[in-house]
Motif scaffolding. Structure first.
Motif, PDB file in Angstrom:
ATOM      1  N   LEU A 100       4.187  11.206   0.671  1.00  0.00           N
ATOM      2  CA  LEU A 100       4.078   9.845   1.175  1.00  0.00           C
ATOM      3  C   LEU A 100       5.198   9.588   2.169  1.00  0.00           C
ATOM      4  O   LEU A 100       6.332  10.029   1.968  1.00  0.00           O
ATOM      5  CB  LEU A 100       4.198   8.836   0.024  1.00  0.00           C
ATOM      6  N   LEU A 101       4.898   8.846   3.236  1.00  0.00           N
ATOM      7  CA  LEU A 101       5.906   8.543   4.249  1.00  0.00           C
ATOM      8  C   LEU A 101       5.780   7.082   4.660  1.00  0.00           C
ATOM      9  O   LEU A 101       4.683   6.593   4.908  1.00  0.00           O
ATOM     10  CB  LEU A 101       5.717   9.454   5.470  1.00  0.00           C
ATOM     11  N   SER A 102       6.911   6.396   4.731  1.00  0.00           N
ATOM     12  CA  SER A 102       6.878   5.004   5.166  1.00  0.00           C
ATOM     13  C   SER A 102       8.190   4.619   5.827  1.00  0.00           C
ATOM     14  O   SER A 102       9.076   5.459   6.028  1.00  0.00           O
ATOM     15  CB  SER A 102       6.547   4.075   3.998  1.00  0.00           C
ATOM     16  N   PHE A 103       8.321   3.322   6.135  1.00  0.00           N
ATOM     17  CA  PHE A 103       9.391   2.814   6.983  1.00  0.00           C
ATOM     18  C   PHE A 103      10.060   1.609   6.327  1.00  0.00           C
ATOM     19  O   PHE A 103       9.437   0.883   5.552  1.00  0.00           O
ATOM     20  CB  PHE A 103       8.823   2.352   8.336  1.00  0.00           C
ATOM     21  N   GLY A 104      11.312   1.373   6.686  1.00  0.00           N
ATOM     22  CA  GLY A 104      11.983   0.183   6.188  1.00  0.00           C
ATOM     23  C   GLY A 104      13.442   0.143   6.596  1.00  0.00           C
ATOM     24  O   GLY A 104      13.985   1.101   7.158  1.00  0.00           O
ATOM     25  N   GLY A 105      14.080  -0.976   6.320  1.00  0.00           N
ATOM     26  CA  GLY A 105      15.497  -1.132   6.585  1.00  0.00           C
ATOM     27  C   GLY A 105      16.341  -0.516   5.485  1.00  0.00           C
ATOM     28  O   GLY A 105      15.830   0.033   4.497  1.00  0.00           O
ATOM     29  N   ALA A 106      17.649  -0.643   5.641  1.00  0.00           N
ATOM     30  CA  ALA A 106      18.576  -0.003   4.707  1.00  0.00           C
ATOM     31  C   ALA A 106      18.514  -0.602   3.311  1.00  0.00           C
ATOM     32  O   ALA A 106      18.939   0.035   2.347  1.00  0.00           O
ATOM     33  CB  ALA A 106      20.003  -0.094   5.259  1.00  0.00           C
ATOM     34  N   TYR A 107      17.992  -1.827   3.182  1.00  0.00           N
ATOM     35  CA  TYR A 107      17.884  -2.471   1.870  1.00  0.00           C
ATOM     36  C   TYR A 107      16.421  -2.724   1.504  1.00  0.00           C
ATOM     37  O   TYR A 107      16.101  -3.641   0.768  1.00  0.00           O
ATOM     38  CB  TYR A 107      18.663  -3.795   1.861  1.00  0.00           C
ATOM     39  N   SER A 108      15.532  -1.879   2.014  1.00  0.00           N
ATOM     40  CA  SER A 108      14.096  -2.099   1.872  1.00  0.00           C
ATOM     41  C   SER A 108      13.625  -2.031   0.426  1.00  0.00           C
ATOM     42  O   SER A 108      13.732  -0.983  -0.237  1.00  0.00           O
ATOM     43  CB  SER A 108      13.339  -1.060   2.708  1.00  0.00           C
ATOM     44  N   ASN A 109      13.069  -3.134  -0.073  1.00  0.00           N
ATOM     45  CA  ASN A 109      12.427  -3.119  -1.394  1.00  0.00           C
ATOM     46  C   ASN A 109      11.233  -2.180  -1.406  1.00  0.00           C
ATOM     47  O   ASN A 109      10.920  -1.542  -2.422  1.00  0.00           O
ATOM     48  CB  ASN A 109      11.978  -4.529  -1.770  1.00  0.00           C
ATOM     49  N   HIS A 110      10.539  -2.113  -0.273  1.00  0.00           N
ATOM     50  CA  HIS A 110       9.351  -1.268  -0.166  1.00  0.00           C
ATOM     51  C   HIS A 110       9.714   0.205  -0.329  1.00  0.00           C
ATOM     52  O   HIS A 110       9.081   0.934  -1.113  1.00  0.00           O
ATOM     53  CB  HIS A 110       8.670  -1.520   1.175  1.00  0.00           C
ATOM     54  N   LEU A 111      10.728   0.682   0.411  1.00  0.00           N
ATOM     55  CA  LEU A 111      11.130   2.086   0.286  1.00  0.00           C
ATOM     56  C   LEU A 111      11.654   2.378  -1.117  1.00  0.00           C
ATOM     57  O   LEU A 111      11.396   3.449  -1.675  1.00  0.00           O
ATOM     58  CB  LEU A 111      12.194   2.431   1.332  1.00  0.00           C
TER      59      LEU A 111
END
Length: 303
Positions: free
Chosen positions: A69-80
């Motif tokens: 799985l690959l995804s994107f987010g910021g340094a504090y991403s709840n999603h990641l």
């Protein structure tokens, strides 16, 4: 045990969250009934709207035997953070493309993600803005062949049915209130909105001019639905920004309501809701439900 059986067990573990009635002098004064749907309690690490959006994306990845799985987010991403936890439980490798510089790798969010096996790739902000560019995504897919690419925040059409299941767990109400960032949760709720229930999304980032379009892109019938609205003036300066006096108000509000809130998502939205109640935006006698979308882990990094 097959990976699909692991997914089914995870589905059962995170199937329902409690509804908590709230008391506050402001609510009593304005004769407002307010309850909070505690989706922050769905799962210790894959909580809130992140699980609801990811559940069928993960099932599809397992069914199609995606190698990762690959995804994107910021340094504090709840999603990641949630994706890394899900990948660990399901035995799927995960890759997170992180907006910003590698110095943030030691923060609690990314430390958890690495501990759960996520490979982190840091992307300069200018390049990160290309995350919806088909050519850039194609090159990314070439580097990670067969991986299931998941948009930022998990907001894609396959996320909508998982979010829509929330309605089965809610009592009758006049309005459902929720924080709004990538638009997927609001779009999913709109896709199954019961007649007579209004949806209000409190934007936690600067969303003038594009947030409504994002919701409509995810769920095109939203363009013809007058049962939803956006509140765009309570973002506190932008995503993950929160003035000191607002932080103090959120802390006091969380204490008064006996509900954990953080200053990025649910805290901002709850503070905005209380400001709008005080301003008379919600009629006396209104029955409101607030959706707590999780994200409490991000507050550990000093946000």
């Amino acid at each position: 045990m097959s990976l699909l059986h692991v997914w089914q067990r995870l589905y059962r573990q995170a199937s329902r969250s409690p509804l908590q009635p709230l008391d506050h002098p402001l609510l009593e004064r304005h004769r407002i009934s307010l309850s909070i749907k505690r989706d922050d309690l769905l799962h210790p690490h894959i909580s809130g709207n992140k699980w609801r959006k990811l559940k069928y994306i993960l099932r599809q990845a397992l069914t199609e035997q995606a190698p990762g799985l690959l995804s994107f987010g910021g340094a504090y991403s709840n999603h990641l953070h949630a994706l890394a936890a899900a990948g660990k439980q399901l035995g799927l490798p995960t890759v997170g493309l992180v907006r910003g510089e590698p110095h943030s790798v030691a923060n609690p969010t990314l430390s958890d993600a690495r501990r759960w096996g996520m490979t982190l790739e840091f992307v300069e902000r200018a390049e990160y803005r290309r995350r919806q560019d088909p050519d850039w995504l194609a090159a990314l897919a070439d580097r990670h062949p067969g991986y299931r690419l998941i948009p930022e925040g998990g907001s894609e059409p396959l996320a909508l049915p998982g979010v829509a299941e929330l309605w089965r767990e809610l009592p009758a109400a006049d309005e459902l209130i929720l924080p709004l960032a990538s638009g997927g949760t609001l779009a999913g709720l709109l896709s199954a909105r019961p007649p007579g229930v209004r949806l209000t999304g409190y934007a936690v980032l600067k969303g003038h001019g594009w947030l409504a379009a994002t919701v409509q892109q995810l769920y095109p019938p939203a363009a013809r639905d007058d049962g939803w609205r956006l509140q765009l003036d309570h973002h506190g300066g932008g995503y993950a920004k929160c003035p000191g006096d607002d932080r103090e108000r959120i802390t006091r509000l969380a204490s008064a309501l006996a509900v954990p809130l953080e200053p990025v998502y649910s805290g901002k939205a709850m503070l905005g809701l209380f400001r709008d109640i005080e301003a008379g935006m919600y009629p006396a006698g209104s029955r409101l439900i607030f959706l707590h979308t999780g994200g409490l882990q991000g507050a550990r990094g000093g946000l």
